[in-house]
Design a protein around this motif. Structure first.
Motif, mmCIF file in Angstrom:
data_model
loop_
_atom_site.group_PDB
_atom_site.id
_atom_site.type_symbol
_atom_site.label_atom_id
_atom_site.label_comp_id
_atom_site.label_asym_id
_atom_site.label_seq_id
_atom_site.Cartn_x
_atom_site.Cartn_y
_atom_site.Cartn_z
ATOM 1 N N ASN A 98 0.817 -1.220 0.000
ATOM 2 C CA ASN A 98 0.000 0.000 0.000
ATOM 3 C C ASN A 98 0.851 1.270 0.000
ATOM 4 O O ASN A 98 0.657 2.177 0.815
ATOM 5 C CB ASN A 98 -0.976 -0.023 1.183
ATOM 6 C CG ASN A 98 -1.912 -1.211 1.084
ATOM 7 O OD1 ASN A 98 -2.461 -1.479 0.014
ATOM 8 N ND2 ASN A 98 -2.068 -1.962 2.171
ATOM 9 N N TRP A 99 1.794 1.277 -0.934
ATOM 10 C CA TRP A 99 2.679 2.423 -1.191
ATOM 11 C C TRP A 99 3.702 2.653 -0.077
ATOM 12 O O TRP A 99 4.450 3.615 -0.106
ATOM 13 C CB TRP A 99 1.886 3.722 -1.440
ATOM 14 C CG TRP A 99 1.133 3.730 -2.738
ATOM 15 C CD1 TRP A 99 0.694 2.645 -3.437
ATOM 16 C CD2 TRP A 99 0.726 4.873 -3.485
ATOM 17 N NE1 TRP A 99 0.047 3.037 -4.565
ATOM 18 C CE2 TRP A 99 0.036 4.407 -4.626
ATOM 19 C CE3 TRP A 99 0.857 6.240 -3.300
ATOM 20 C CZ2 TRP A 99 -0.503 5.255 -5.588
ATOM 21 C CZ3 TRP A 99 0.317 7.092 -4.252
ATOM 22 C CH2 TRP A 99 -0.349 6.605 -5.373
ATOM 23 N N GLY A 100 3.724 1.777 0.916
ATOM 24 C CA GLY A 100 4.724 1.893 1.977
ATOM 25 C C GLY A 100 5.559 0.615 2.037
ATOM 26 O O GLY A 100 5.609 -0.152 1.067
ATOM 27 N N TYR A 101 6.210 0.383 3.163
ATOM 28 C CA TYR A 101 6.977 -0.856 3.353
ATOM 29 C C TYR A 101 6.359 -1.597 4.534
ATOM 30 O O TYR A 101 5.584 -1.017 5.305
ATOM 31 C CB TYR A 101 8.473 -0.541 3.561
ATOM 32 C CG TYR A 101 8.748 0.378 4.707
ATOM 33 C CD1 TYR A 101 9.057 -0.119 5.960
ATOM 34 C CD2 TYR A 101 8.664 1.762 4.547
ATOM 35 C CE1 TYR A 101 9.275 0.718 7.020
ATOM 36 C CE2 TYR A 101 8.887 2.619 5.610
ATOM 37 C CZ TYR A 101 9.184 2.093 6.843
ATOM 38 O OH TYR A 101 9.389 2.919 7.906
ATOM 39 N N PRO A 102 6.651 -2.885 4.726
ATOM 40 C CA PRO A 102 5.937 -3.676 5.732
ATOM 41 C C PRO A 102 6.120 -3.169 7.167
ATOM 42 O O PRO A 102 7.222 -2.809 7.596
ATOM 43 C CB PRO A 102 6.534 -5.076 5.572
ATOM 44 C CG PRO A 102 6.993 -5.122 4.159
ATOM 45 C CD PRO A 102 7.524 -3.733 3.886
ATOM 46 N N ALA A 103 5.024 -3.204 7.909
ATOM 47 C CA ALA A 103 5.040 -2.768 9.313
ATOM 48 C C ALA A 103 6.023 -3.586 10.138
ATOM 49 O O ALA A 103 6.650 -3.075 11.071
ATOM 50 C CB ALA A 103 3.634 -2.884 9.893
ATOM 51 N N VAL A 104 6.186 -4.857 9.793
ATOM 52 C CA VAL A 104 7.090 -5.715 10.575
ATOM 53 C C VAL A 104 8.530 -5.199 10.479
ATOM 54 O O VAL A 104 9.316 -5.314 11.437
ATOM 55 C CB VAL A 104 6.962 -7.194 10.107
ATOM 56 C CG1 VAL A 104 7.572 -7.412 8.724
ATOM 57 C CG2 VAL A 104 7.559 -8.156 11.111
ATOM 58 N N LEU A 105 8.863 -4.598 9.351
ATOM 59 C CA LEU A 105 10.210 -4.051 9.173
ATOM 60 C C LEU A 105 10.371 -2.767 9.988
ATOM 61 O O LEU A 105 11.389 -2.570 10.663
ATOM 62 C CB LEU A 105 10.459 -3.811 7.676
ATOM 63 C CG LEU A 105 11.796 -3.214 7.265
ATOM 64 C CD1 LEU A 105 12.968 -3.966 7.855
ATOM 65 C CD2 LEU A 105 11.906 -3.175 5.730
ATOM 66 N N GLY A 134 7.634 2.588 -1.516
ATOM 67 C CA GLY A 134 8.013 2.006 -0.226
ATOM 68 C C GLY A 134 9.484 2.286 0.074
ATOM 69 O O GLY A 134 9.854 2.583 1.218
ATOM 70 N N ALA A 135 10.330 2.192 -0.948
ATOM 71 C CA ALA A 135 11.766 2.411 -0.760
ATOM 72 C C ALA A 135 12.031 3.865 -0.365
ATOM 73 O O ALA A 135 12.894 4.138 0.483
ATOM 74 C CB ALA A 135 12.519 2.040 -2.032
ATOM 75 N N ALA A 136 11.284 4.800 -0.968
ATOM 76 C CA ALA A 136 11.486 6.218 -0.623
ATOM 77 C C ALA A 136 11.152 6.455 0.846
ATOM 78 O O ALA A 136 11.860 7.194 1.554
ATOM 79 C CB ALA A 136 10.617 7.100 -1.518
ATOM 80 N N GLN A 137 10.093 5.815 1.322
ATOM 81 C CA GLN A 137 9.730 5.974 2.739
ATOM 82 C C GLN A 137 10.784 5.349 3.651
ATOM 83 O O GLN A 137 11.171 5.936 4.661
ATOM 84 C CB GLN A 137 8.367 5.335 3.007
ATOM 85 C CG GLN A 137 7.224 6.081 2.350
ATOM 86 C CD GLN A 137 5.867 5.512 2.752
ATOM 87 O OE1 GLN A 137 5.755 4.737 3.701
ATOM 88 N NE2 GLN A 137 4.835 5.907 2.029
ATOM 89 N N LEU A 138 11.230 4.151 3.291
ATOM 90 C CA LEU A 138 12.231 3.487 4.139
ATOM 91 C C LEU A 138 13.528 4.290 4.180
ATOM 92 O O LEU A 138 14.171 4.401 5.228
ATOM 93 C CB LEU A 138 12.491 2.058 3.665
ATOM 94 C CG LEU A 138 13.496 1.277 4.516
ATOM 95 C CD1 LEU A 138 13.032 1.149 5.972
ATOM 96 C CD2 LEU A 138 13.755 -0.110 3.947
ATOM 97 N N ARG A 139 13.892 4.860 3.051
ATOM 98 C CA ARG A 139 15.129 5.636 2.998
ATOM 99 C C ARG A 139 15.117 6.755 4.052
ATOM 100 O O ARG A 139 16.098 6.984 4.761
ATOM 101 C CB ARG A 139 15.296 6.240 1.596
ATOM 102 C CG ARG A 139 16.576 6.991 1.409
ATOM 103 C CD ARG A 139 16.668 7.587 0.017
ATOM 104 N NE ARG A 139 17.948 8.229 -0.145
ATOM 105 C CZ ARG A 139 19.050 7.590 -0.499
ATOM 106 N NH1 ARG A 139 19.016 6.298 -0.754
ATOM 107 N NH2 ARG A 139 20.188 8.231 -0.598
ATOM 108 N N GLU A 140 13.988 7.445 4.160
ATOM 109 C CA GLU A 140 13.885 8.526 5.158
ATOM 110 C C GLU A 140 14.063 7.984 6.570
ATOM 111 O O GLU A 140 14.716 8.598 7.414
ATOM 112 C CB GLU A 140 12.520 9.213 5.055
ATOM 113 C CG GLU A 140 12.398 10.088 3.841
ATOM 114 C CD GLU A 140 11.539 11.310 4.085
ATOM 115 O OE1 GLU A 140 10.646 11.228 4.946
ATOM 116 O OE2 GLU A 140 11.778 12.319 3.414
#
Ligand SMILES: Cc1cc2nc3c(=O)[nH]c(=O)nc-3n(C[C@H](O)[C@H](O)[C@H](O)COP(=O)(O)O)c2cc1C
Length: 200
Positions: A98-105, A134-140
Protein backbone atom coordinates in the motif's frame (compact mmCIF):
# COMPACT_ATOMS: atom_id res chain seq x y z
CA UNK A 1 33.05 2.74 20.57
CA UNK A 2 32.25 0.94 17.35
CA UNK A 3 28.91 -0.75 17.01
CA UNK A 4 30.09 -3.67 14.99
CA UNK A 5 32.96 -5.95 14.13
CA UNK A 6 35.68 -3.90 12.48
CA UNK A 7 36.43 -5.14 8.99
CA UNK A 8 39.80 -6.84 8.88
CA UNK A 9 40.99 -5.63 5.45
CA UNK A 10 40.44 -2.36 3.60
CA UNK A 11 38.74 -4.29 0.78
CA UNK A 12 36.45 -6.08 3.25
CA UNK A 13 33.11 -4.43 3.95
CA UNK A 14 32.55 -6.80 6.84
CA UNK A 15 29.44 -8.76 7.74
CA UNK A 16 26.37 -8.01 5.67
CA UNK A 17 22.88 -8.79 6.94
CA UNK A 18 20.40 -9.43 4.14
CA UNK A 19 17.16 -8.77 5.99
CA UNK A 20 14.06 -10.68 4.90
CA UNK A 21 11.55 -7.89 5.39
CA UNK A 22 8.16 -9.56 5.01
CA UNK A 23 6.78 -12.36 7.15
CA UNK A 24 3.42 -13.42 5.72
CA UNK A 25 2.68 -17.02 4.63
CA UNK A 26 3.26 -17.46 0.88
CA UNK A 27 5.67 -14.51 0.91
CA UNK A 28 8.11 -14.26 -1.97
CA UNK A 29 10.53 -12.23 0.16
CA UNK A 30 12.59 -15.27 1.13
CA UNK A 31 13.15 -16.09 -2.53
CA UNK A 32 14.07 -12.51 -3.46
CA UNK A 33 16.37 -12.24 -0.43
CA UNK A 34 18.16 -15.54 -1.16
CA UNK A 35 18.67 -14.41 -4.77
CA UNK A 36 19.99 -11.03 -3.56
CA UNK A 37 22.39 -12.71 -1.15
CA UNK A 38 23.74 -15.01 -3.85
CA UNK A 39 24.54 -12.09 -6.17
CA UNK A 40 26.00 -9.90 -3.41
CA UNK A 41 28.13 -12.78 -2.16
CA UNK A 42 29.73 -13.07 -5.60
CA UNK A 43 31.80 -10.19 -4.25
CA UNK A 44 34.35 -11.61 -1.76
CA UNK A 45 34.41 -8.36 0.18
CA UNK A 46 30.79 -8.83 1.28
CA UNK A 47 30.26 -11.62 3.81
CA UNK A 48 26.51 -12.05 3.64
CA UNK A 49 23.99 -13.82 5.87
CA UNK A 50 20.20 -13.89 5.84
CA UNK A 51 18.39 -12.33 8.80
CA UNK A 52 14.76 -13.42 8.58
CA UNK A 53 12.32 -11.26 10.55
CA UNK A 54 9.93 -14.23 10.62
CA UNK A 55 12.53 -16.16 12.65
CA UNK A 56 13.45 -13.17 14.82
CA UNK A 57 9.73 -13.00 15.64
CA UNK A 58 9.67 -9.76 17.63
CA UNK A 59 6.39 -8.70 19.24
CA UNK A 60 5.13 -5.17 18.64
CA UNK A 61 7.53 -2.79 20.37
CA UNK A 62 7.12 -3.48 24.08
CA UNK A 63 10.10 -1.72 25.69
CA UNK A 64 9.10 0.71 28.46
CA UNK A 65 11.91 3.16 27.65
CA UNK A 66 12.71 4.70 24.29
CA UNK A 67 15.36 2.73 22.40
CA UNK A 68 17.68 5.75 22.10
CA UNK A 69 18.44 5.25 25.81
CA UNK A 70 19.69 1.70 25.12
CA UNK A 71 18.31 0.38 28.43
CA UNK A 72 16.50 -2.69 27.25
CA UNK A 73 14.37 -4.75 29.61
CA UNK A 74 13.16 -7.49 27.29
CA UNK A 75 15.30 -10.50 26.48
CA UNK A 76 14.13 -10.49 22.84
CA UNK A 77 15.36 -6.86 22.51
CA UNK A 78 18.76 -7.75 23.94
CA UNK A 79 19.07 -10.66 21.51
CA UNK A 80 18.05 -8.43 18.59
CA UNK A 81 20.50 -5.74 19.71
CA UNK A 82 23.39 -8.23 19.89
CA UNK A 83 22.55 -9.58 16.45
CA UNK A 84 22.28 -6.16 14.81
CA UNK A 85 25.52 -4.99 16.45
CA UNK A 86 27.31 -7.97 14.91
CA UNK A 87 26.71 -6.72 11.35
CA UNK A 88 28.53 -3.91 9.57
CA UNK A 89 26.21 -3.45 6.57
CA UNK A 90 22.48 -4.00 6.03
CA UNK A 91 20.52 -4.84 2.90
CA UNK A 92 16.78 -4.64 3.43
CA UNK A 93 14.69 -6.79 1.08
CA UNK A 94 10.99 -5.94 1.21
CA UNK A 95 7.79 -5.64 -0.80
CA UNK A 96 5.75 -2.52 -1.27
CA UNK A 97 2.56 -2.70 0.80
CA UNK A 98 0.00 0.00 0.00
CA UNK A 99 2.68 2.42 -1.19
CA UNK A 100 4.72 1.89 1.98
CA UNK A 101 6.98 -0.86 3.35
CA UNK A 102 5.94 -3.68 5.73
CA UNK A 103 5.04 -2.77 9.31
CA UNK A 104 7.09 -5.71 10.57
CA UNK A 105 10.21 -4.05 9.17
CA UNK A 106 9.41 -0.68 10.78
CA UNK A 107 8.82 -2.46 14.10
CA UNK A 108 12.17 -4.27 13.90
CA UNK A 109 13.94 -0.97 13.16
CA UNK A 110 12.15 0.90 15.94
CA UNK A 111 13.21 -1.61 18.61
CA UNK A 112 16.82 -0.32 18.46
CA UNK A 113 18.62 2.94 17.83
CA UNK A 114 22.39 3.28 18.28
CA UNK A 115 22.87 -0.20 16.82
CA UNK A 116 21.95 1.13 13.36
CA UNK A 117 24.11 4.25 13.43
CA UNK A 118 26.66 4.85 10.66
CA UNK A 119 26.04 1.53 8.97
CA UNK A 120 25.76 1.48 5.18
CA UNK A 121 22.35 0.29 4.00
CA UNK A 122 21.01 -0.95 0.68
CA UNK A 123 17.42 -1.60 -0.30
CA UNK A 124 15.87 -4.22 -2.57
CA UNK A 125 12.20 -3.38 -3.02
CA UNK A 126 9.68 -5.15 -5.18
CA UNK A 127 6.16 -4.63 -6.49
CA UNK A 128 4.35 -4.20 -9.77
CA UNK A 129 6.31 -0.99 -10.40
CA UNK A 130 9.40 -1.91 -8.40
CA UNK A 131 8.30 -0.75 -4.97
CA UNK A 132 9.91 2.68 -5.28
CA UNK A 133 7.33 4.41 -3.10
CA UNK A 134 8.01 2.01 -0.23
CA UNK A 135 11.77 2.41 -0.76
CA UNK A 136 11.49 6.22 -0.62
CA UNK A 137 9.73 5.97 2.74
CA UNK A 138 12.23 3.49 4.14
CA UNK A 139 15.13 5.64 3.00
CA UNK A 140 13.89 8.53 5.16
CA UNK A 141 13.54 6.23 8.16
CA UNK A 142 17.08 4.86 7.67
CA UNK A 143 18.37 8.42 7.56
CA UNK A 144 16.48 9.14 10.78
CA UNK A 145 18.34 6.19 12.32
CA UNK A 146 21.64 7.71 11.11
CA UNK A 147 22.31 4.87 8.73
CA UNK A 148 24.03 5.62 5.45
CA UNK A 149 21.67 4.52 2.66
CA UNK A 150 23.44 4.08 -0.67
CA UNK A 151 22.08 5.59 -3.89
CA UNK A 152 22.21 2.38 -5.91
CA UNK A 153 19.16 0.45 -4.83
CA UNK A 154 17.34 -2.39 -6.54
CA UNK A 155 13.72 -2.07 -7.67
CA UNK A 156 12.35 -5.41 -8.85
CA UNK A 157 9.22 -5.27 -10.99
CA UNK A 158 7.01 -8.32 -10.40
CA UNK A 159 4.31 -8.66 -13.06
CA UNK A 160 1.14 -10.79 -12.98
CA UNK A 161 2.85 -13.16 -15.42
CA UNK A 162 5.64 -13.81 -12.89
CA UNK A 163 3.37 -15.28 -10.17
CA UNK A 164 0.93 -18.16 -9.70
CA UNK A 165 -2.61 -17.93 -8.31
CA UNK A 166 -1.38 -17.47 -4.72
CA UNK A 167 1.25 -14.91 -5.72
CA UNK A 168 4.38 -17.10 -5.61
CA UNK A 169 7.08 -16.64 -8.24
CA UNK A 170 6.66 -19.25 -10.98
CA UNK A 171 10.21 -18.99 -12.34
CA UNK A 172 12.24 -16.86 -9.91
CA UNK A 173 15.51 -16.91 -11.87
CA UNK A 174 13.78 -15.73 -15.05
CA UNK A 175 11.76 -13.05 -13.26
CA UNK A 176 14.75 -11.70 -11.32
CA UNK A 177 17.46 -11.93 -13.99
CA UNK A 178 16.83 -8.41 -15.42
CA UNK A 179 17.78 -6.93 -12.02
CA UNK A 180 21.12 -8.67 -11.44
CA UNK A 181 23.11 -5.66 -12.66
CA UNK A 182 21.30 -3.48 -10.12
CA UNK A 183 22.43 -5.81 -7.31
CA UNK A 184 26.04 -5.59 -8.48
CA UNK A 185 25.80 -1.78 -8.61
CA UNK A 186 24.40 -1.80 -5.08
CA UNK A 187 27.30 -4.03 -3.95
CA UNK A 188 29.75 -1.45 -5.33
CA UNK A 189 27.86 1.32 -3.53
CA UNK A 190 27.96 -0.58 -0.23
CA UNK A 191 31.68 -1.20 -0.58
CA UNK A 192 32.33 2.47 -1.32
CA UNK A 193 30.22 3.50 1.70
CA UNK A 194 32.11 1.04 3.91
CA UNK A 195 35.44 2.38 2.72
CA UNK A 196 34.25 5.95 3.49
CA UNK A 197 33.28 4.85 6.98
CA UNK A 198 36.69 3.31 7.61
CA UNK A 199 38.40 6.57 6.64
CA UNK A 200 36.42 8.47 9.28
C1 LIG B 1 -0.93 -5.80 2.19
C2 LIG B 1 -0.43 -5.77 0.77
C3 LIG B 1 -0.33 -4.56 0.12
C4 LIG B 1 0.19 -4.50 -1.19
N1 LIG B 1 0.39 -3.28 -1.79
C5 LIG B 1 1.07 -3.22 -2.97
C6 LIG B 1 1.44 -1.96 -3.53
O1 LIG B 1 1.22 -0.89 -2.99
N2 LIG B 1 2.10 -1.98 -4.72
C7 LIG B 1 2.43 -3.14 -5.36
O2 LIG B 1 3.05 -3.10 -6.41
N3 LIG B 1 2.09 -4.34 -4.84
C8 LIG B 1 1.42 -4.39 -3.68
N4 LIG B 1 1.09 -5.62 -3.13
C9 LIG B 1 1.46 -6.82 -3.86
C10 LIG B 1 2.84 -7.31 -3.39
O3 LIG B 1 3.88 -6.64 -4.06
C11 LIG B 1 2.98 -8.81 -3.63
O4 LIG B 1 1.89 -9.48 -3.01
C12 LIG B 1 4.26 -9.35 -3.05
O5 LIG B 1 4.35 -10.74 -3.31
C13 LIG B 1 4.31 -9.13 -1.53
O6 LIG B 1 5.54 -9.55 -1.00
P1 LIG B 1 5.63 -10.83 -0.05
O7 LIG B 1 5.06 -11.98 -0.87
O8 LIG B 1 7.08 -11.04 0.21
O9 LIG B 1 4.82 -10.52 1.17
C14 LIG B 1 0.56 -5.68 -1.86
C15 LIG B 1 0.42 -6.92 -1.18
C16 LIG B 1 -0.04 -6.96 0.13
C17 LIG B 1 -0.09 -8.29 0.84
Amino acid sequence: MSNAITPTRPDDAGRVAVVVGSTRPNRICGTVAAWTLRHLAANDALRCELVDLAEISLPFLDEPLKPALGRYEREHTRRWSTLVRSYDVFVFVFPQYNWGYPAVLKNALDFLYAEWHDKPAGMVSYGTRGGGKGAAQLREVLQGLHMRPVDDNVEVKITAADVDDVGRLVAPETALRPFVDQVHAMADGLLAASADGQLG
